[in-house]
Design a protein around this motif. Structure first.
Motif, mmCIF file in Angstrom:
data_model
loop_
_atom_site.group_PDB
_atom_site.id
_atom_site.type_symbol
_atom_site.label_atom_id
_atom_site.label_comp_id
_atom_site.label_asym_id
_atom_site.label_seq_id
_atom_site.Cartn_x
_atom_site.Cartn_y
_atom_site.Cartn_z
ATOM 1 N N THR A 1 40.581 58.123 33.415
ATOM 2 C CA THR A 1 40.181 56.837 33.736
ATOM 3 C C THR A 1 39.095 56.835 34.862
ATOM 4 O O THR A 1 39.519 57.651 35.981
ATOM 5 C CB THR A 1 41.325 55.701 34.036
ATOM 6 O OG1 THR A 1 41.156 54.688 34.336
ATOM 7 C CG2 THR A 1 42.187 56.349 35.478
ATOM 8 N N THR A 2 38.266 55.953 35.056
ATOM 9 C CA THR A 2 37.353 55.914 36.211
ATOM 10 C C THR A 2 37.101 54.416 36.567
ATOM 11 O O THR A 2 37.027 53.541 35.673
ATOM 12 C CB THR A 2 35.922 56.457 35.616
ATOM 13 O OG1 THR A 2 35.101 56.615 36.823
ATOM 14 C CG2 THR A 2 35.230 55.573 34.690
ATOM 15 N N LEU A 3 37.111 54.255 37.865
ATOM 16 C CA LEU A 3 36.945 52.821 38.463
ATOM 17 C C LEU A 3 35.549 52.467 38.235
ATOM 18 O O LEU A 3 34.717 53.154 38.511
ATOM 19 C CB LEU A 3 37.403 53.011 39.957
ATOM 20 C CG LEU A 3 37.370 51.761 40.517
ATOM 21 C CD1 LEU A 3 38.533 50.648 40.063
ATOM 22 C CD2 LEU A 3 38.062 51.896 41.807
ATOM 23 N N LEU A 4 35.366 51.213 37.845
ATOM 24 C CA LEU A 4 34.091 50.580 37.720
ATOM 25 C C LEU A 4 33.713 49.835 38.926
ATOM 26 O O LEU A 4 32.481 49.506 39.161
ATOM 27 C CB LEU A 4 33.952 49.623 36.410
ATOM 28 C CG LEU A 4 34.225 50.138 35.278
ATOM 29 C CD1 LEU A 4 34.288 49.320 34.103
ATOM 30 C CD2 LEU A 4 33.173 51.425 34.720
ATOM 31 N N ILE A 5 34.316 49.240 39.581
ATOM 32 C CA ILE A 5 34.094 48.516 40.952
ATOM 33 C C ILE A 5 34.124 49.372 42.349
ATOM 34 O O ILE A 5 34.958 50.363 42.089
ATOM 35 C CB ILE A 5 34.814 47.320 41.056
ATOM 36 C CG1 ILE A 5 36.561 47.552 41.328
ATOM 37 C CG2 ILE A 5 34.499 46.407 39.807
ATOM 38 C CD1 ILE A 5 37.219 46.232 41.532
ATOM 39 N N ASP A 6 33.802 48.983 43.310
ATOM 40 C CA ASP A 6 33.952 49.653 44.605
ATOM 41 C C ASP A 6 35.417 50.016 44.789
ATOM 42 O O ASP A 6 36.317 49.102 45.021
ATOM 43 C CB ASP A 6 33.405 48.813 45.709
ATOM 44 C CG ASP A 6 33.302 49.619 47.116
ATOM 45 O OD1 ASP A 6 34.516 49.985 47.642
ATOM 46 O OD2 ASP A 6 32.321 49.630 47.696
ATOM 47 N N GLU A 7 35.734 51.403 45.004
ATOM 48 C CA GLU A 7 37.286 51.598 45.304
ATOM 49 C C GLU A 7 37.797 50.950 46.537
ATOM 50 O O GLU A 7 39.001 50.521 46.545
ATOM 51 C CB GLU A 7 37.455 53.142 45.512
ATOM 52 C CG GLU A 7 37.011 53.795 46.707
ATOM 53 C CD GLU A 7 37.509 55.214 46.854
ATOM 54 O OE1 GLU A 7 37.762 55.619 47.762
ATOM 55 O OE2 GLU A 7 37.479 55.691 45.713
ATOM 56 N N ASN A 8 37.094 50.444 47.416
ATOM 57 C CA ASN A 8 37.525 49.528 48.769
ATOM 58 C C ASN A 8 37.776 48.554 48.679
ATOM 59 O O ASN A 8 38.667 47.734 49.188
ATOM 60 C CB ASN A 8 36.390 49.844 49.883
ATOM 61 C CG ASN A 8 36.210 51.433 50.530
ATOM 62 O OD1 ASN A 8 37.336 51.926 50.549
ATOM 63 N ND2 ASN A 8 35.043 51.651 50.806
ATOM 64 N N GLN A 9 37.132 47.726 47.482
ATOM 65 C CA GLN A 9 37.492 46.460 47.088
ATOM 66 C C GLN A 9 38.900 46.307 46.157
ATOM 67 O O GLN A 9 39.524 45.344 46.051
ATOM 68 C CB GLN A 9 36.522 45.934 46.288
ATOM 69 C CG GLN A 9 35.101 45.451 46.943
ATOM 70 C CD GLN A 9 34.162 44.932 46.168
ATOM 71 O OE1 GLN A 9 34.076 45.160 44.851
ATOM 72 N NE2 GLN A 9 33.105 44.392 46.760
ATOM 73 N N PHE A 10 39.000 47.754 45.508
ATOM 74 C CA PHE A 10 40.454 47.581 44.314
ATOM 75 C C PHE A 10 41.275 48.207 44.990
ATOM 76 O O PHE A 10 42.413 47.576 44.926
ATOM 77 C CB PHE A 10 39.648 48.576 43.370
ATOM 78 C CG PHE A 10 40.692 48.597 42.341
ATOM 79 C CD1 PHE A 10 40.871 47.576 41.163
ATOM 80 C CD2 PHE A 10 41.860 49.524 42.076
ATOM 81 C CE1 PHE A 10 41.880 47.668 40.208
ATOM 82 C CE2 PHE A 10 42.723 49.599 41.156
ATOM 83 C CZ PHE A 10 42.812 48.402 40.213
ATOM 84 N N TYR A 11 41.284 49.147 45.833
ATOM 85 C CA TYR A 11 42.523 49.934 46.762
ATOM 86 C C TYR A 11 42.660 49.294 47.894
ATOM 87 O O TYR A 11 41.916 49.627 48.932
ATOM 88 C CB TYR A 11 42.654 51.276 46.725
ATOM 89 C CG TYR A 11 42.597 51.988 45.308
ATOM 90 C CD1 TYR A 11 43.876 51.912 44.601
ATOM 91 C CD2 TYR A 11 41.422 52.630 44.711
ATOM 92 C CE1 TYR A 11 43.791 52.728 43.263
ATOM 93 C CE2 TYR A 11 41.285 53.187 43.629
ATOM 94 C CZ TYR A 11 42.433 53.341 42.829
ATOM 95 O OH TYR A 11 42.499 53.777 41.565
ATOM 96 N N LYS A 12 43.589 48.141 48.011
ATOM 97 C CA LYS A 12 43.309 47.449 49.276
ATOM 98 C C LYS A 12 44.521 48.101 50.298
ATOM 99 O O LYS A 12 45.625 48.472 49.831
ATOM 100 C CB LYS A 12 43.529 45.899 49.206
ATOM 101 C CG LYS A 12 42.214 45.320 48.351
ATOM 102 C CD LYS A 12 42.545 43.953 47.976
ATOM 103 C CE LYS A 12 41.493 43.371 47.069
ATOM 104 N NZ LYS A 12 41.659 42.117 46.525
#
Length: 136
Positions: free
Chosen positions: A125-136
């Motif tokens: 799996t690969t994240l499509l959005i900025d990881e800092n916005q996703f992993y809070k």
């Protein structure tokens, strides 16, 4: 030569008989945080610690427990996180070696699903959005 790199174990998907009991247990006992994703609707319920966690799905209790295609209580699949670049490399590599896979768009992620020799489902799996916005 390694065709692509894996970053970390992203999640393990489990099927459970009682969603509320499971969410409460993983929260109380392991301290995992509930992480609901709006575009996914009611399921899965992600519970995370940092960037790793579990995806909780309801079991289909009238399915037999042992057939390979059962959706009863079990570990459904496990997922490795890869970068967007390595996701493309993995797809290219799997095509080169004629390894069957299924692509899915999960709004926030793109995923490739493969079957190992024992028919376990393995996800990249690969994240499509900025990881800092996703992993809070």
């Amino acid at each position: 030569m390694k065709p692509f790199d894996i970053n970390f174990l992203d999640h393990v998907a489990i099927r459970v008989k009682d969603i509320n009991d499971s969410v409460n247990w993983y929260s109380k006992v392991l301290g995992l945080t509930i992480y609901k994703l709006e575009k996914w609707g009611e399921f899965p319920i992600f519970m995370v610690s940092g960037k790793s966690g579990i995806a909780i799905f309801p079991a289909t209790l009238d399915d037999d427990q042992f057939p390979m295609n059962s959706k009863n209580i079990k570990i459904d699949h496990f997922a490795f996180n890869v970068s967007n670049e390595d996701f493309i490399k993995a797809k290219t590599y799997f095509n080169e070696i004629n390894e069957a896979f299924i692509f899915q768009d999960h709004h926030y992620f793109h995923s490739i699903y493969l079957k190992d020799p024992d028919n376990h489902t393995v996800e990249l799996t690969t994240l499509l959005i900025d990881e800092n916005q996703f992993y809070k």
